[in-house]
Design a protein around this motif. Sequence first.
Motif, mmCIF file in Angstrom:
data_model
loop_
_atom_site.group_PDB
_atom_site.id
_atom_site.type_symbol
_atom_site.label_atom_id
_atom_site.label_comp_id
_atom_site.label_asym_id
_atom_site.label_seq_id
_atom_site.Cartn_x
_atom_site.Cartn_y
_atom_site.Cartn_z
ATOM 1 N N ARG A 178 -5.131 35.147 47.126
ATOM 2 C CA ARG A 178 -5.768 34.503 48.275
ATOM 3 C C ARG A 178 -5.090 33.658 49.252
ATOM 4 O O ARG A 178 -4.121 32.957 48.826
ATOM 5 C CB ARG A 178 -6.916 33.569 47.654
ATOM 6 C CG ARG A 178 -7.739 32.825 48.335
ATOM 7 C CD ARG A 178 -8.945 32.015 48.062
ATOM 8 N NE ARG A 178 -9.388 31.384 48.957
ATOM 9 C CZ ARG A 178 -10.317 30.419 48.452
ATOM 10 N NH1 ARG A 178 -10.784 29.882 47.265
ATOM 11 N NH2 ARG A 178 -11.187 29.823 49.634
ATOM 12 N N GLU A 179 -5.333 33.872 50.497
ATOM 13 C CA GLU A 179 -4.613 33.060 51.245
ATOM 14 C C GLU A 179 -5.338 31.957 51.935
ATOM 15 O O GLU A 179 -6.658 31.991 51.726
ATOM 16 C CB GLU A 179 -4.284 33.819 52.720
ATOM 17 C CG GLU A 179 -3.376 35.192 52.592
ATOM 18 C CD GLU A 179 -3.349 35.660 53.822
ATOM 19 O OE1 GLU A 179 -3.866 35.419 55.099
ATOM 20 O OE2 GLU A 179 -2.437 36.782 53.889
ATOM 21 N N HIS A 180 -4.667 30.624 52.004
ATOM 22 C CA HIS A 180 -5.303 29.436 52.066
ATOM 23 C C HIS A 180 -4.710 28.926 53.408
ATOM 24 O O HIS A 180 -3.298 28.669 53.564
ATOM 25 C CB HIS A 180 -5.056 28.346 50.962
ATOM 26 C CG HIS A 180 -5.690 28.808 49.752
ATOM 27 N ND1 HIS A 180 -7.047 28.460 49.383
ATOM 28 C CD2 HIS A 180 -4.997 29.660 48.871
ATOM 29 C CE1 HIS A 180 -7.218 28.934 48.247
ATOM 30 N NE2 HIS A 180 -6.078 29.590 47.627
ATOM 31 N N ILE A 181 -5.552 28.743 54.454
ATOM 32 C CA ILE A 181 -5.126 28.306 55.839
ATOM 33 C C ILE A 181 -5.570 27.040 56.365
ATOM 34 O O ILE A 181 -6.675 26.691 55.865
ATOM 35 C CB ILE A 181 -5.577 29.339 56.823
ATOM 36 C CG1 ILE A 181 -5.219 30.690 56.347
ATOM 37 C CG2 ILE A 181 -5.008 29.229 58.270
ATOM 38 C CD1 ILE A 181 -3.963 31.318 56.381
ATOM 39 N N GLY A 182 -4.619 26.347 56.699
ATOM 40 C CA GLY A 182 -4.951 24.795 57.243
ATOM 41 C C GLY A 182 -4.293 24.471 58.416
ATOM 42 O O GLY A 182 -3.570 24.827 58.894
ATOM 43 N N GLU A 183 -4.591 23.237 58.817
ATOM 44 C CA GLU A 183 -3.998 22.413 59.947
ATOM 45 C C GLU A 183 -2.632 22.068 59.550
ATOM 46 O O GLU A 183 -1.830 21.912 60.602
ATOM 47 C CB GLU A 183 -4.745 21.242 60.360
ATOM 48 C CG GLU A 183 -6.251 21.472 60.883
ATOM 49 C CD GLU A 183 -6.303 22.365 62.301
ATOM 50 O OE1 GLU A 183 -5.126 22.156 63.016
ATOM 51 O OE2 GLU A 183 -7.186 23.043 62.492
ATOM 52 N N GLY A 184 -2.246 21.991 58.077
ATOM 53 C CA GLY A 184 -1.103 21.568 57.862
ATOM 54 C C GLY A 184 -0.970 21.492 56.527
ATOM 55 O O GLY A 184 -1.981 22.047 55.768
ATOM 56 N N VAL A 185 0.357 21.556 55.740
ATOM 57 C CA VAL A 185 0.560 21.652 54.508
ATOM 58 C C VAL A 185 1.293 20.480 53.953
ATOM 59 O O VAL A 185 2.200 20.107 54.383
ATOM 60 C CB VAL A 185 1.279 23.094 53.894
ATOM 61 C CG1 VAL A 185 1.530 22.846 52.492
ATOM 62 C CG2 VAL A 185 0.409 24.119 54.326
#
Length: 511
Positions: free
Chosen positions: A222-229
Amino acid sequence: MEENKFREYVLADLRISAAKNITLRKTRQSIDARGQQVKVNVQVEVFDGEVPNDFIEYKKPVNNVSQCSEVIVIGCGPAGTFAALRLIELGFKPVILERGKDVRARRRDLAAINKHHIVNPDSNYCFGEGGAGTYSDGKLYTRSNKRGNIRRILEIFVAHGASEDILVEAHPHIGTNKLPKIVAKMRETILAAGGEIHFDCRVEDLLLENNEIKGVVTADGREHIGEGVVLATGHSARDIFELLQKRGVLIEEKPFAMGVRIEHPQRVIDRIQYRCQPDRGPYLPAASYNLVTQTYFGGVQRGVFSFCMCPGGFIVPAATAPGELVVNGMSPSRRDSRYANSGIVVAIQPEDTKRFADFGPLAGLQLQREVEQTACRLAGNGQAAPGQIVSDFVAGKVSNSLRDTSYQPGLVSMDMREVLPDHISAPLREAFQHFGRKMRGYLTAEAQLIGVESRTSSPVRIPRDSKTCEHPEVQRLFPCGEGAGYAGGIMSAAMDGERCAEQLVLKYGKK
């Protein structure tokens, strides 16, 4: 001291007799054992007919961020957890990805290590909800006064079930028996506010595009996308360091230390520190110590120091993969074990890792791994640990027998010089002689060494800007906590987590 007796003593000291409207509140408590007479120093606020002001300012977040912009937080240790709590306060949704299990499920894997010598690479004393600190002591003392608001971090712990005593004690300590419940309540706060926490969720790849991180890929694909890591994996996530190197993300070799654990009967340390016979009595806590000295080996000065001293504590197996042997220390809240233990470690110098130069910035990691695997192999390829009476180690002979120990998997008598490289064992032998002169009775046949203590801190630093906390080459990547090389315990990691969350929002915040 009982509360009523304490009240009577303070009022008498203040020459106050009519005490009906008097309210007392401790604000600071410490122990001074430097002189011949041990003193308990207490600061007290006195309220005469007044209602005391709130002792705790922190309030749990009440906003719901379930529909807000997401930030990926890798790791559910103190850095990741406090980053998540701060993100919620700032109006962002944290999505925590934790390779290990929640605190309750994690217990079964810890039992498997202790009883059956089975190491789960994703759930152990280092990996899982709460990170290494959850089942490894819960000390809350830090010298990192400039890194953040220490009082605020302590109040957050209190708001989630810790005793208010940690706001008063000079060296606050929650205890490994109480910290799991507090960690679970922090999880509840994050979930109630709309955040997400995914356990058994190991990160296996980074989504990089044009020198910017978009998110991560976990083991389930699964890919987890966000504003930052926020990268808060802890100091033992070796696969993450290797992934960063493989993907061309800048990392650096960092100073660290390695050595052994030394275990004394607690009564021996009490006798040395408090000068008491036959015991310390009901009012003094189990005594601790802090030792440091300078030694020389190969013409190079090498610092040797105590690390993570655990009065009234236990030694536990802290390996994160089969075939490794690592030990760590912890104490329950009462610190009532009959043992005292501490890491005694030697600073690793650049020349010590030169033979691993082909590994680049992971050279120190390879040294750690080699020593841990050697210890495991020599001790029987389980979790039984090498052991040696400290006076025998200094004298250069193998111990005929070993003492009782708090280390559940058991000990195997051997010469620590076979386990540790010369640049670690030689400075240790010299240092124990120094420590024996500084603390009369410390170098004794009643104490034994248990090895190896190799995970004092990360051997790798993930660089970042000193002000923005952002990686210098990969935008939206915020290395955080012990694993990134910017903290050295629960408190400093928690403050670093908050700081990284604030800087990420400051730069990329789009609610």
